[in-house]
Write a protein that holds these residues in place. Structure first.
Motif, PDB file in Angstrom:
ATOM      1  N   HIS A  41      -0.413  15.382 -11.928  1.00 41.18           N
ATOM      2  CA  HIS A  41       0.894  15.918 -11.538  1.00 41.18           C
ATOM      3  C   HIS A  41       2.003  14.869 -11.680  1.00 41.18           C
ATOM      4  N   VAL A  42       1.655  13.668 -12.114  1.00 47.89           N
ATOM      5  CA  VAL A  42       2.623  12.576 -12.256  1.00 47.89           C
ATOM      6  C   VAL A  42       3.036  12.458 -13.719  1.00 47.89           C
ATOM      7  N   ASP A  43       4.329  12.340 -13.959  1.00 48.63           N
ATOM      8  CA  ASP A  43       4.785  12.146 -15.333  1.00 48.63           C
ATOM      9  C   ASP A  43       4.162  10.880 -15.910  1.00 48.63           C
ATOM     10  N   PRO A  44       3.709  10.913 -17.172  1.00 48.03           N
ATOM     11  CA  PRO A  44       3.082   9.719 -17.749  1.00 48.03           C
ATOM     12  C   PRO A  44       3.949   8.464 -17.634  1.00 48.03           C
ATOM     13  N   SER A  45       5.266   8.637 -17.689  1.00 46.06           N
ATOM     14  CA  SER A  45       6.155   7.476 -17.590  1.00 46.06           C
ATOM     15  C   SER A  45       6.127   6.844 -16.203  1.00 46.06           C
ATOM     16  N   ARG A  46       5.586   7.545 -15.194  1.00 47.70           N
ATOM     17  CA  ARG A  46       5.535   7.034 -13.836  1.00 47.70           C
ATOM     18  C   ARG A  46       4.158   6.493 -13.468  1.00 47.70           C
ATOM     19  N   LEU A  47       3.212   6.516 -14.391  1.00 50.43           N
ATOM     20  CA  LEU A  47       1.872   6.032 -14.075  1.00 50.43           C
ATOM     21  C   LEU A  47       1.854   4.526 -13.800  1.00 50.43           C
ATOM     22  N   ASP A  48       2.739   3.776 -14.435  1.00 53.82           N
ATOM     23  CA  ASP A  48       2.812   2.343 -14.124  1.00 53.82           C
ATOM     24  C   ASP A  48       3.251   2.117 -12.681  1.00 53.82           C
ATOM     25  N   ALA A  49       4.196   2.954 -12.199  1.00 51.90           N
ATOM     26  CA  ALA A  49       4.639   2.840 -10.806  1.00 51.90           C
ATOM     27  C   ALA A  49       3.509   3.225  -9.860  1.00 51.90           C
ATOM     28  N   LEU A  50       2.726   4.243 -10.223  1.00 48.93           N
ATOM     29  CA  LEU A  50       1.564   4.616  -9.423  1.00 48.93           C
ATOM     30  C   LEU A  50       0.576   3.461  -9.347  1.00 48.93           C
ATOM     31  N   GLU A  51       0.312   2.843 -10.469  1.00 51.14           N
ATOM     32  CA  GLU A  51      -0.616   1.708 -10.491  1.00 51.14           C
ATOM     33  C   GLU A  51      -0.131   0.584  -9.586  1.00 51.14           C
ATOM     34  N   ASP A  52       1.172   0.302  -9.639  1.00 54.17           N
ATOM     35  CA  ASP A  52       1.712  -0.776  -8.811  1.00 54.17           C
ATOM     36  C   ASP A  52       1.612  -0.436  -7.322  1.00 54.17           C
ATOM     37  N   ALA A  53       1.940   0.805  -6.966  1.00 50.46           N
ATOM     38  CA  ALA A  53       1.933   1.186  -5.559  1.00 50.46           C
ATOM     39  C   ALA A  53       0.524   1.236  -4.985  1.00 50.46           C
ATOM     40  N   VAL A  54      -0.422   1.778  -5.749  1.00 48.88           N
ATOM     41  CA  VAL A  54      -1.782   1.966  -5.242  1.00 48.88           C
ATOM     42  C   VAL A  54      -2.612   0.702  -5.382  1.00 48.88           C
ATOM     43  N   PHE A  55      -2.730   0.196  -6.603  1.00 44.13           N
ATOM     44  CA  PHE A  55      -3.640  -0.909  -6.875  1.00 44.13           C
ATOM     45  C   PHE A  55      -2.996  -2.280  -6.685  1.00 44.13           C
ATOM     46  N   GLY A  56      -1.667  -2.332  -6.755  1.00 40.77           N
ATOM     47  CA  GLY A  56      -0.983  -3.599  -6.567  1.00 40.77           C
ATOM     48  C   GLY A  56      -0.593  -3.839  -5.126  1.00 40.77           C
ATOM     49  N   ALA A  57       0.237  -2.930  -4.563  1.00 44.67           N
ATOM     50  CA  ALA A  57       0.760  -3.131  -3.207  1.00 44.67           C
ATOM     51  C   ALA A  57      -0.273  -2.796  -2.138  1.00 44.67           C
ATOM     52  N   ALA A  58      -0.829  -1.596  -2.152  1.00 46.96           N
ATOM     53  CA  ALA A  58      -1.807  -1.212  -1.128  1.00 46.96           C
ATOM     54  C   ALA A  58      -3.126  -1.956  -1.318  1.00 46.96           C
ATOM     55  N   HIS A  59      -3.602  -1.990  -2.544  1.00 43.10           N
ATOM     56  CA  HIS A  59      -4.790  -2.767  -2.925  1.00 43.10           C
ATOM     57  C   HIS A  59      -5.974  -2.546  -1.971  1.00 43.10           C
ATOM     58  N   PRO A  60      -6.352  -1.283  -1.731  1.00 39.88           N
ATOM     59  CA  PRO A  60      -7.469  -1.040  -0.804  1.00 39.88           C
ATOM     60  C   PRO A  60      -8.800  -1.455  -1.422  1.00 39.88           C
ATOM     61  N   ALA A  61      -9.795  -1.570  -0.581  1.00 36.32           N
ATOM     62  CA  ALA A  61     -11.123  -1.939  -1.085  1.00 36.32           C
ATOM     63  C   ALA A  61     -11.701  -0.864  -1.986  1.00 36.32           C
ATOM     64  N   THR A  62     -11.321   0.397  -1.737  1.00 40.24           N
ATOM     65  CA  THR A  62     -11.859   1.526  -2.505  1.00 40.24           C
ATOM     66  C   THR A  62     -10.737   2.494  -2.863  1.00 40.24           C
ATOM     67  N   VAL A  63     -10.752   2.958  -4.098  1.00 38.28           N
ATOM     68  CA  VAL A  63      -9.849   4.022  -4.537  1.00 38.28           C
ATOM     69  C   VAL A  63     -10.694   5.089  -5.216  1.00 38.28           C
ATOM     70  N   VAL A  64     -10.506   6.336  -4.794  1.00 31.62           N
ATOM     71  CA  VAL A  64     -11.225   7.467  -5.397  1.00 31.62           C
ATOM     72  C   VAL A  64     -10.194   8.346  -6.100  1.00 31.62           C
ATOM     73  N   VAL A  65     -10.404   8.566  -7.392  1.00 34.42           N
ATOM     74  CA  VAL A  65      -9.493   9.373  -8.195  1.00 34.42           C
ATOM     75  C   VAL A  65     -10.287  10.524  -8.809  1.00 34.42           C
ATOM     76  N   THR A  66      -9.803  11.753  -8.647  1.00 31.49           N
ATOM     77  CA  THR A  66     -10.375  12.875  -9.386  1.00 31.49           C
ATOM     78  C   THR A  66      -9.281  13.519 -10.224  1.00 31.49           C
ATOM     79  N   THR A  67      -9.679  14.075 -11.356  1.00 27.45           N
ATOM     80  CA  THR A  67      -8.731  14.720 -12.260  1.00 27.45           C
ATOM     81  C   THR A  67      -9.501  15.667 -13.177  1.00 27.45           C
ATOM     82  N   PRO A  68      -8.863  16.693 -13.710  1.00 23.34           N
ATOM     83  CA  PRO A  68      -9.585  17.603 -14.600  1.00 23.34           C
ATOM     84  C   PRO A  68     -10.085  16.892 -15.866  1.00 23.34           C
ATOM     85  N   ASN A  69     -11.195  17.368 -16.383  1.00 25.16           N
ATOM     86  CA  ASN A  69     -11.724  16.929 -17.673  1.00 25.16           C
ATOM     87  C   ASN A  69     -11.227  17.908 -18.720  1.00 25.16           C
ATOM     88  N   ALA A  70     -10.290  17.467 -19.557  1.00 22.02           N
ATOM     89  CA  ALA A  70      -9.660  18.361 -20.533  1.00 22.02           C
ATOM     90  C   ALA A  70     -10.662  18.944 -21.520  1.00 22.02           C
TER      91      ALA A  70
END
Length: 456
Positions: free
Chosen positions: A357-386
């Motif tokens: 649901h995120v515009d491809p141009s905003r995926l870098d911001a998602l990466e920074d917010a989730v994996f850079g700033a929050a940086h939790p021990a575990t991240v679970v991502v699900t998405t449809p298999n095209a």
């Protein structure tokens, strides 16, 4: 709108009919009023004796509030809100009212009468006026008789004074049967909007979970299961295909949405997480599952939609929860593409059906917010298999499963994105299929489990 539920014990039974008040968690000696999104709901008992007890639910619709609400799905046209008899007959609005006032009763829990709550009771449910839309013949009987009800149905004329005008699409319905009260309430909750073939609110992914939860114990074996799913989900192709089997080659024992939530919970348990943030939590389907699991001592739901957070609060029952539970579960307004320092101390973050649901141009911001700033021990991502989309008969080549999806990735595309993130932020990543797998095309949902190297 009105609906009555009556309990009349067998003549040779020692049961007291007034126990219905305990099963419904509403006292027979009081008239109670509750606020619901569609208006005020009143619960009262027209009769209450040892031999027979009747509870009535009366929904007092607020037409002005509905006309002003962006949630209300009226007929097209400028006058649709004002020239409309639909709010005054049993429909999805009454179903919402039932879910509001009988939420606990629908779970089958009764501390005072646990055996009675689980027993098959002689029940009568009456709905004086219900909307029945569509060309399907004998729809009321087709829906309720397989559930074990004896159906009484009277067609309401357009105008008794002018019989030549013929019948309306409204019915007066009486159901008589023996079953647990909770199951009876769940059936009515689901089938009222199915009869009407519409809902007054926007239908999204969480409706699949509602259908699964309230259809438990009766819907799987129903001969009209596919019809019920189509109408309950407003014929939204992607949602219907989650709720019923997509193809004979890929059967599901449970809806894909439920399997996806199961997979996320399993991943969190495997990672040993005890504090979790659900990013893009929506109306709270996953949060409700997390809340029931006492393994998770701290739970945070985050969403950009204030309305979804309000719904999640109702789903979780936070207004009635204890202080300890309100400290355990928090809801916050936010976005997956913006940094939030308060989320940095949680063990795990879940992005369940969010990234598409995120515009491809905003995926870098998602990466920074989730994996850079929050940086939790575990991240679970699900998405449809095209790739799996080819197995859905209603999808043409290039179609996506939902109108709001900005993209849908193949398995290779997810791996390329995930492994790039893992290398840049110090994670290792593994992949799990969710749903029935096809030998060539994989599973309908793909799950990526990120675990921080220092925490592994």
């Amino acid at each position: 709108m009105i609906l009555t539920v009556s309990y009349e014990p067998d003549p040779d039974s020692q049961a007291d009919a007034t126990a219905l008040g305990h099963l419904l968690h509403k006292h027979p000696d009081r008239v109670q009023r509750f606020s619901a999104p569609v208006g005020d709901v009143h619960v009262l008992y027209p009769e209450s004796s040892e031999k027979r007890c009747t509870a009535a639910v009366v929904l007092e619709v607020d037409p002005i509030a509905l006309a002003r609400s962006t949630r209300f799905r009226s007929d097209p046209g400028a006058l649709g809100h004002y020239i409309n008899d639909r709010p005054y007959v049993a429909s999805s609005m009454l179903a919402v009212a039932l879910g509001t006032v009988f939420r606990t009763a629908m779970t089958g829990r009764s501390d005072a009468f646990p055996e009675l709550a689980a027993a098959d009771l002689p029940l009568t449910i009456s709905v004086p006026v219900v909307a029945v839309r569509g060309s399907e013949e004998d729809l009321v009987r087709r829906l309720f008789e397989p559930c074990g009800w004896a159906v009484g149905e009277t067609v309401v004329p357009l105008d008794p004074a002018y019989p030549a005008w013929g019948a309306s699409r409204y019915r007066s319905v009486t159901l008589r049967g023996r079953m647990p009260l909770a199951r009876a309430l769940r059936q009515v909750y689901v089938l009222l909007p199915v009869l009407d073939d519409t809902k007054h609110y926007w239908v999204s992914d969480d409706e699949v979970d509602k259908l699964e939860r309230n259809g438990s114990g009766w819907l799987d074996d129903h001969p009209e299961r596919a019809l019920i799913a189509r109408r309950y989900l407003l014929h939204q192709r992607a949602l219907v295909e989650q709720a019923v089997e997509a193809t004979d080659a890929a059967p599901r024992d449970r809806p894909l949405a439920a399997q996806r939530a199961d997979a996320v919970l399993q991943a969190l348990h495997d990672a040993g997480a005890s504090s979790v943030v659900d990013m893009g939590c929506g109306p709270g389907a996953l949060l409700a599952r997390l809340a029931k699991d006492r393994t998770f001592r701290r739970i945070v739901g985050v969403d950009v939609s204030a309305r979804s957070l309000e719904t999640a609060a109702r789903v979780l029952g936070l207004a009635q929860a204890s202080d300890a539970e309100r400290e355990r579960i928090a809801l916050r307004h936010g976005s997956v593409v913006y940094r939030d320092p308060s989320l940095a101390d949680l063990d795990a973050m879940v992005l369940m059906e969010v990234i598409e649901h995120v515009d491809p141009s905003r995926l870098d911001a998602l990466e920074d917010a989730v994996f850079g700033a929050a940086h939790p021990a575990t991240v679970v991502v699900t998405t449809p298999n095209a790739e799996y989309n080819a197995l859905y008969p209603g999808l043409r080549a290039g179609d996506r499963r939902h109108d709001d999806h900005r993209f849908e990735w193949t398995r290779a595309e997810l791996r390329a994105w995930a492994e790039g993130i893992a290398s840049r932020h110090g994670y290792r990543v593994s992949y799990r299929p969710v749903g029935a797998e096809d030998a060539a095309l994989g599973a309908p949902t793909q799950l990526a489990l990120f675990q921080r190297e220092a925490a592994a």
